[in-house]
Design a protein around this motif. Sequence first.
Motif, mmCIF file in Angstrom:
data_model
loop_
_atom_site.group_PDB
_atom_site.id
_atom_site.type_symbol
_atom_site.label_atom_id
_atom_site.label_comp_id
_atom_site.label_asym_id
_atom_site.label_seq_id
_atom_site.Cartn_x
_atom_site.Cartn_y
_atom_site.Cartn_z
ATOM 1 N N ARG A 120 0.834 -1.203 0.000
ATOM 2 C CA ARG A 120 0.000 0.000 0.000
ATOM 3 C C ARG A 120 0.867 1.252 0.000
ATOM 4 N NH1 ARG A 120 -1.576 3.694 3.266
ATOM 5 N NH2 ARG A 120 -0.619 2.773 5.099
ATOM 6 N N ILE A 121 1.941 1.242 0.821
ATOM 7 C CA ILE A 121 2.823 2.400 0.887
ATOM 8 C C ILE A 121 3.528 2.605 -0.451
ATOM 9 C CG2 ILE A 121 4.968 3.259 1.933
ATOM 10 C CD1 ILE A 121 3.976 2.042 4.584
ATOM 11 N N ILE A 122 3.971 1.496 -1.051
ATOM 12 C CA ILE A 122 4.644 1.597 -2.352
ATOM 13 C C ILE A 122 3.683 2.133 -3.411
ATOM 14 C CG2 ILE A 122 5.645 0.218 -4.228
ATOM 15 C CD1 ILE A 122 6.951 -1.507 -2.031
ATOM 16 N N GLU A 127 1.855 6.518 -6.782
ATOM 17 C CA GLU A 127 0.819 7.474 -7.169
ATOM 18 C C GLU A 127 1.276 8.904 -6.908
ATOM 19 O OE1 GLU A 127 -2.786 6.507 -5.130
ATOM 20 O OE2 GLU A 127 -2.974 4.553 -6.137
ATOM 21 N N GLN A 128 1.917 9.093 -5.759
ATOM 22 C CA GLN A 128 2.389 10.427 -5.411
ATOM 23 C C GLN A 128 3.481 10.862 -6.386
ATOM 24 O OE1 GLN A 128 3.932 10.698 -1.442
ATOM 25 N NE2 GLN A 128 3.877 12.932 -1.415
ATOM 26 N N LEU A 129 4.380 9.918 -6.727
ATOM 27 C CA LEU A 129 5.424 10.243 -7.700
ATOM 28 C C LEU A 129 4.821 10.609 -9.062
ATOM 29 C CD1 LEU A 129 8.218 7.608 -6.990
ATOM 30 C CD2 LEU A 129 8.361 10.072 -6.686
ATOM 31 N N ALA A 135 2.708 17.245 -12.148
ATOM 32 C CA ALA A 135 2.778 18.658 -11.755
ATOM 33 C C ALA A 135 4.065 19.299 -12.268
ATOM 34 C CB ALA A 135 2.691 18.775 -10.236
ATOM 35 N N ILE A 136 5.169 18.558 -12.150
ATOM 36 C CA ILE A 136 6.449 19.082 -12.622
ATOM 37 C C ILE A 136 6.419 19.272 -14.137
ATOM 38 C CG2 ILE A 136 8.896 18.484 -12.918
ATOM 39 C CD1 ILE A 136 8.787 17.257 -10.099
ATOM 40 N N VAL A 137 5.837 18.289 -14.861
ATOM 41 C CA VAL A 137 5.754 18.405 -16.323
ATOM 42 C C VAL A 137 4.918 19.625 -16.693
ATOM 43 C CG1 VAL A 137 4.780 17.298 -18.390
ATOM 44 C CG2 VAL A 137 6.220 15.992 -16.816
#
Length: 183
Positions: A120-122, A127-129, A135-137
Motif C-alpha cells: 500500500r505504501i509503495i 501514485e504520489q510520484l 505537476a512538474i511536467v
Amino acid sequence: MINLYLAVAPEEGAAEHNPIVPIWEEIVVGTVAFAVLCFVLMKFVFPLMEKTFQARVDAIEGGIKRAETAQAEANQLLEQYKAQLSEARTEAARIRDEARADAEGIRQDVLAKAREESDRIIAAGNEQLAAQREAIVRELRSEVGTLAVDLASKIVGEALADEARTRGTVERFIADLDTAGQR
C-alpha cells in the motif's frame, strides 16, 4: 506358736535345735504365708500385669498396622503424585506446542499485514510520484513555453505579446518537444 516367738532363751530341758533342720511350725506358717501371697498375686496382680502386657502388645501391633497403613497410603499418594506430574508435563508440552503454533500463526499474520502495508505504501508512493511528475511536467511546460516565447521574440526581433499567438506558439513548441522525446 506363741511360745516360739516369745521364747528368747531355750528352756533348760529342751534339746538343742539343729540349724539345718527347720522347725515344723515355721514350715507351716511359711507355707500358709506363701499360699496367701500366691493367691493375692494370682487374683489381683497377675491379671493387671496381663492386661498391661496385652495393652502394650496391642499398642505395638496397632502401631505397626498404622505404620503399614500409613506406608500404603504414602505409596498410593506417591503414585497419584507421579501420575499427576506426568499429566502436568503432558499438558505443559501440549500448551507449549499450541503456543508455538499460535505464535507462528501470529507471525504469519503480522508478515502478511506488513506486506500489505508495504504494498500500500509503495502504491501510494508511486501514485504520489506520478502526481508530482505530472505537476512538474505542467510547470516545466509553462516555463519552457515562456522561455521559448522569450527566446523566439529575441530571435525574431519582434515582441510576441499577443496572448493567443503566444499560446499557439507555446503549444506548437511543446508538441514538437513531445514528438522529439518520443522518437
